[in-house]
Design a protein around this motif. Structure first.
Motif, mmCIF file in Angstrom:
data_model
loop_
_atom_site.group_PDB
_atom_site.id
_atom_site.type_symbol
_atom_site.label_atom_id
_atom_site.label_comp_id
_atom_site.label_asym_id
_atom_site.label_seq_id
_atom_site.Cartn_x
_atom_site.Cartn_y
_atom_site.Cartn_z
ATOM 1 N N GLU A 46 57.232 8.634 56.654
ATOM 2 C CA GLU A 46 58.370 8.008 55.869
ATOM 3 C C GLU A 46 59.099 7.455 56.551
ATOM 4 N N ILE A 59 55.200 23.680 51.633
ATOM 5 C CA ILE A 59 55.386 23.270 50.128
ATOM 6 C C ILE A 59 56.163 24.255 49.101
ATOM 7 N N TYR A 87 50.925 15.399 45.913
ATOM 8 C CA TYR A 87 51.413 15.117 46.988
ATOM 9 C C TYR A 87 51.421 16.595 47.861
ATOM 10 N N GLN A 88 51.808 17.425 47.194
ATOM 11 C CA GLN A 88 51.716 18.585 48.056
ATOM 12 C C GLN A 88 50.091 19.341 48.154
ATOM 13 N N ASP A 136 54.553 13.932 58.130
ATOM 14 C CA ASP A 136 55.213 13.612 57.033
ATOM 15 C C ASP A 136 56.406 12.939 57.069
ATOM 16 N N TYR A 146 51.425 22.772 41.456
ATOM 17 C CA TYR A 146 51.280 22.040 42.594
ATOM 18 C C TYR A 146 51.263 20.329 42.082
ATOM 19 N N SER A 147 51.732 19.308 43.016
ATOM 20 C CA SER A 147 51.505 18.193 42.651
ATOM 21 C C SER A 147 50.474 17.448 43.807
ATOM 22 N N ASP A 181 51.901 10.147 38.448
ATOM 23 C CA ASP A 181 52.951 10.453 39.550
ATOM 24 C C ASP A 181 52.764 11.481 40.618
ATOM 25 N N ASP A 182 52.661 11.012 41.562
ATOM 26 C CA ASP A 182 52.262 11.889 42.934
ATOM 27 C C ASP A 182 52.953 13.062 42.870
ATOM 28 N N ASP A 183 54.127 13.248 42.164
ATOM 29 C CA ASP A 183 54.927 14.380 42.318
ATOM 30 C C ASP A 183 55.055 15.227 41.146
ATOM 31 N N TYR A 184 54.167 14.948 40.145
ATOM 32 C CA TYR A 184 54.164 15.747 38.838
ATOM 33 C C TYR A 184 53.359 16.952 39.180
ATOM 34 N N PRO A 185 53.922 18.206 38.984
ATOM 35 C CA PRO A 185 52.999 19.430 39.225
ATOM 36 C C PRO A 185 51.964 19.719 38.140
#
Length: 112
Positions: free
Chosen positions: A91, A43, A58-59, A87, A55-56, A12-16
């Protein structure tokens, strides 16, 4: 309570998943830089139960791009704004391509 595969979140790109120290080390920068781009609203790290920044991936990609711009002499606030706009553009382009793909079967006579 955890459900499913506990390792599934690793993709998961958004998982911190990264602490501030590890994130700074991976980026080759300082924790102060990470705080500064947070203050510039590039961020917003999530907080662990103990209040530590996390931080993930993505961040970290956004932070790496900001660092690249800062290293080239761009002021940090301007670098953060550039990264935010890049960014948003990415998107918008992704959504546009998705909408075009969805419209193709409905009307195949429209030329691209």
């Amino acid at each position: 309570m955890t459900t499913g595969d506990p390792f599934g979140r690793l993709d998961d790109d958004d998982y911190p998943a990264y602490t501030m120290g590890r994130a700074a080390e991976m980026l080759g920068t300082t924790q102060g830089f990470l705080r500064a781009i947070g203050e510039a609203h590039l961020i917003t790290p999530l907080r662990s139960a103990g209040g530590h920044r996390r931080y993930s991936r993505y961040q970290l990609r956004l932070a790496a791009r900001a660092r690249e711009l800062v290293d080239q002499g761009t002021p940090i606030e301007a670098a953060c704004r550039i990264v935010i706009l890049e960014d948003q553009l990415g998107e918008a382009q992704r959504l546009n391509a998705e909408y075009r793909r969805a419209a193709e079967p409905a009307n195949p006579t429209i030329a691209a």
